[in-house]
Design a protein around this motif. Sequence first.
Motif, PDB file in Angstrom:
ATOM      1  N   LEU A   2       4.213 101.168  21.310  1.00  0.00           N
ATOM      2  CA  LEU A   2       3.567  99.966  20.807  1.00  0.00           C
ATOM      3  C   LEU A   2       2.166  99.810  21.396  1.00  0.00           C
ATOM      4  CD1 LEU A   2       6.485  97.415  21.091  1.00  0.00           C
ATOM      5  CD2 LEU A   2       5.584  98.439  19.018  1.00  0.00           C
ATOM      6  N   ALA A   3       1.264  99.308  20.579  1.00  0.00           N
ATOM      7  CA  ALA A   3      -0.080  99.010  21.058  1.00  0.00           C
ATOM      8  C   ALA A   3       0.000  97.787  21.961  1.00  0.00           C
ATOM      9  CB  ALA A   3      -1.004  98.741  19.882  1.00  0.00           C
ATOM     10  N   PRO A   4      -0.853  97.725  22.978  1.00  0.00           N
ATOM     11  CA  PRO A   4      -0.827  96.547  23.844  1.00  0.00           C
ATOM     12  C   PRO A   4      -1.208  95.291  23.062  1.00  0.00           C
ATOM     13  CG  PRO A   4      -2.712  97.946  24.362  1.00  0.00           C
ATOM     14  CD  PRO A   4      -1.882  98.678  23.353  1.00  0.00           C
ATOM     15  N   ALA A   5      -0.572  94.203  23.403  1.00  0.00           N
ATOM     16  CA  ALA A   5      -0.854  92.940  22.727  1.00  0.00           C
ATOM     17  C   ALA A   5      -2.247  92.461  23.108  1.00  0.00           C
ATOM     18  CB  ALA A   5       0.183  91.897  23.137  1.00  0.00           C
ATOM     19  N   PRO A   6      -2.971  91.875  22.149  1.00  0.00           N
ATOM     20  CA  PRO A   6      -4.304  91.378  22.477  1.00  0.00           C
ATOM     21  C   PRO A   6      -4.213  90.201  23.438  1.00  0.00           C
ATOM     22  CG  PRO A   6      -3.680  90.722  20.254  1.00  0.00           C
ATOM     23  CD  PRO A   6      -2.612  91.639  20.767  1.00  0.00           C
ATOM     24  N   ALA A   7      -5.198  90.116  24.319  1.00  0.00           N
ATOM     25  CA  ALA A   7      -5.245  88.993  25.255  1.00  0.00           C
ATOM     26  C   ALA A   7      -5.516  87.713  24.472  1.00  0.00           C
ATOM     27  CB  ALA A   7      -6.330  89.228  26.292  1.00  0.00           C
ATOM     28  N   ILE A   8      -4.827  86.663  24.818  1.00  0.00           N
ATOM     29  CA  ILE A   8      -5.005  85.387  24.132  1.00  0.00           C
ATOM     30  C   ILE A   8      -6.168  84.649  24.776  1.00  0.00           C
ATOM     31  CG2 ILE A   8      -3.958  83.169  23.606  1.00  0.00           C
ATOM     32  CD1 ILE A   8      -1.274  84.489  23.629  1.00  0.00           C
ATOM     33  N   ALA A   9      -7.104  84.211  23.948  1.00  0.00           N
ATOM     34  CA  ALA A   9      -8.254  83.462  24.442  1.00  0.00           C
ATOM     35  C   ALA A   9      -7.809  82.079  24.913  1.00  0.00           C
ATOM     36  CB  ALA A   9      -9.299  83.337  23.343  1.00  0.00           C
ATOM     37  N   GLU A  10      -8.439  81.597  25.949  1.00  0.00           N
ATOM     38  CA  GLU A  10      -8.082  80.286  26.499  1.00  0.00           C
ATOM     39  C   GLU A  10      -8.311  79.172  25.483  1.00  0.00           C
ATOM     40  OE1 GLU A  10      -6.563  77.332  28.570  1.00  0.00           O
ATOM     41  OE2 GLU A  10      -6.351  79.430  29.126  1.00  0.00           O
ATOM     42  N   ASN A  11      -9.338  79.303  24.629  1.00  0.00           N
ATOM     43  CA  ASN A  11      -9.569  78.238  23.651  1.00  0.00           C
ATOM     44  C   ASN A  11      -8.423  78.158  22.632  1.00  0.00           C
ATOM     45  OD1 ASN A  11     -10.273  80.544  22.182  1.00  0.00           O
ATOM     46  ND2 ASN A  11     -12.189  79.694  21.407  1.00  0.00           N
ATOM     47  N   PHE A  12      -7.739  79.278  22.399  1.00  0.00           N
ATOM     48  CA  PHE A  12      -6.574  79.265  21.518  1.00  0.00           C
ATOM     49  C   PHE A  12      -5.450  78.442  22.142  1.00  0.00           C
ATOM     50  CE2 PHE A  12      -2.467  81.055  20.193  1.00  0.00           C
ATOM     51  CZ  PHE A  12      -2.558  80.864  18.815  1.00  0.00           C
ATOM     52  N   LEU A  13      -5.197  78.647  23.419  1.00  0.00           N
ATOM     53  CA  LEU A  13      -4.150  77.882  24.101  1.00  0.00           C
ATOM     54  C   LEU A  13      -4.546  76.408  24.223  1.00  0.00           C
ATOM     55  CD1 LEU A  13      -3.110  80.437  26.853  1.00  0.00           C
ATOM     56  CD2 LEU A  13      -1.918  79.881  24.720  1.00  0.00           C
ATOM     57  N   ALA A  14      -5.824  76.144  24.444  1.00  0.00           N
ATOM     58  CA  ALA A  14      -6.283  74.760  24.566  1.00  0.00           C
ATOM     59  C   ALA A  14      -6.093  73.997  23.255  1.00  0.00           C
ATOM     60  CB  ALA A  14      -7.744  74.729  24.999  1.00  0.00           C
ATOM     61  N   ILE A  15      -6.471  74.613  22.137  1.00  0.00           N
ATOM     62  CA  ILE A  15      -6.313  73.917  20.864  1.00  0.00           C
ATOM     63  C   ILE A  15      -4.839  73.796  20.491  1.00  0.00           C
ATOM     64  CG2 ILE A  15      -6.495  75.845  19.235  1.00  0.00           C
ATOM     65  CD1 ILE A  15      -8.357  73.941  17.609  1.00  0.00           C
ATOM     66  N   LEU A  29       5.597  83.236  21.252  1.00  0.00           N
ATOM     67  CA  LEU A  29       5.143  82.726  19.963  1.00  0.00           C
ATOM     68  C   LEU A  29       3.618  82.658  19.946  1.00  0.00           C
ATOM     69  CD1 LEU A  29       5.496  81.583  17.177  1.00  0.00           C
ATOM     70  CD2 LEU A  29       6.077  79.379  18.195  1.00  0.00           C
ATOM     71  N   ALA A  30       3.012  82.225  21.034  1.00  0.00           N
ATOM     72  CA  ALA A  30       1.546  82.183  21.114  1.00  0.00           C
ATOM     73  C   ALA A  30       0.958  83.571  20.892  1.00  0.00           C
ATOM     74  CB  ALA A  30       1.106  81.623  22.460  1.00  0.00           C
ATOM     75  N   GLN A  31       1.525  84.566  21.544  1.00  0.00           N
ATOM     76  CA  GLN A  31       1.039  85.936  21.407  1.00  0.00           C
ATOM     77  C   GLN A  31       1.184  86.426  19.970  1.00  0.00           C
ATOM     78  OE1 GLN A  31      -0.317  87.844  24.117  1.00  0.00           O
ATOM     79  NE2 GLN A  31      -1.043  88.906  22.319  1.00  0.00           N
ATOM     80  N   ARG A  32       2.324  86.162  19.385  1.00  0.00           N
ATOM     81  CA  ARG A  32       2.583  86.616  18.013  1.00  0.00           C
ATOM     82  C   ARG A  32       1.656  85.912  17.023  1.00  0.00           C
ATOM     83  NH1 ARG A  32       3.749  89.962  14.220  1.00  0.00           N
ATOM     84  NH2 ARG A  32       5.398  89.411  12.789  1.00  0.00           N
ATOM     85  N   LEU A  33       1.511  84.607  17.153  1.00  0.00           N
ATOM     86  CA  LEU A  33       0.642  83.851  16.254  1.00  0.00           C
ATOM     87  C   LEU A  33      -0.805  84.314  16.383  1.00  0.00           C
ATOM     88  CD1 LEU A  33       0.121  81.623  14.201  1.00  0.00           C
ATOM     89  CD2 LEU A  33       0.132  79.974  16.094  1.00  0.00           C
TER      90      LEU A  33
END
Length: 141
Positions: A2-15, A29-33
């Motif tokens: 599997l390819a590594p999952a992209p890092a989630i940006a902090e602004n994504f978690l904030a919103i 779920l955050a990672q998948r979305l």
Amino acid sequence: MLAPAPAIAENFLAITRVLTGIPLPDPQLAQRLYAVLQPLFPQLEQQITRLSELLAQHADLRGDAFHTLIEQQPQPLSDLYEALMSGWYLGVVGNPARPTCIAFENIVSYQLVRDSLAPTSYCPGEPNFWTLPPGRESAHV
């Protein structure tokens, strides 16, 4: 492999915290979305920043007034809002004719009621429990 999952940006978690009211959203779920939204929204980071600014500017709006505001935004921004809400609350993202299912039991809709309501598709007993004769009733039932 599997390819590594992209890092989630902090602004994504904030919103996400603003839109859902949940301080710590489900990390899987955050990672998948986030991964599903990236190809759908090539300018995802900039659009999230703009949506976040819009939410901050109009924090007093609720219900229909807020929905009207979102509908008046440029199409990519209103589409992102709809995708975020659909992903977090329904577990599906994308074209309504062929949506991508990203989650079920850990969606926000169930998180908000988890202390009082089991997801409607959950069986209250073991598989085929209804085929067994009922247990003896006690005096308090």
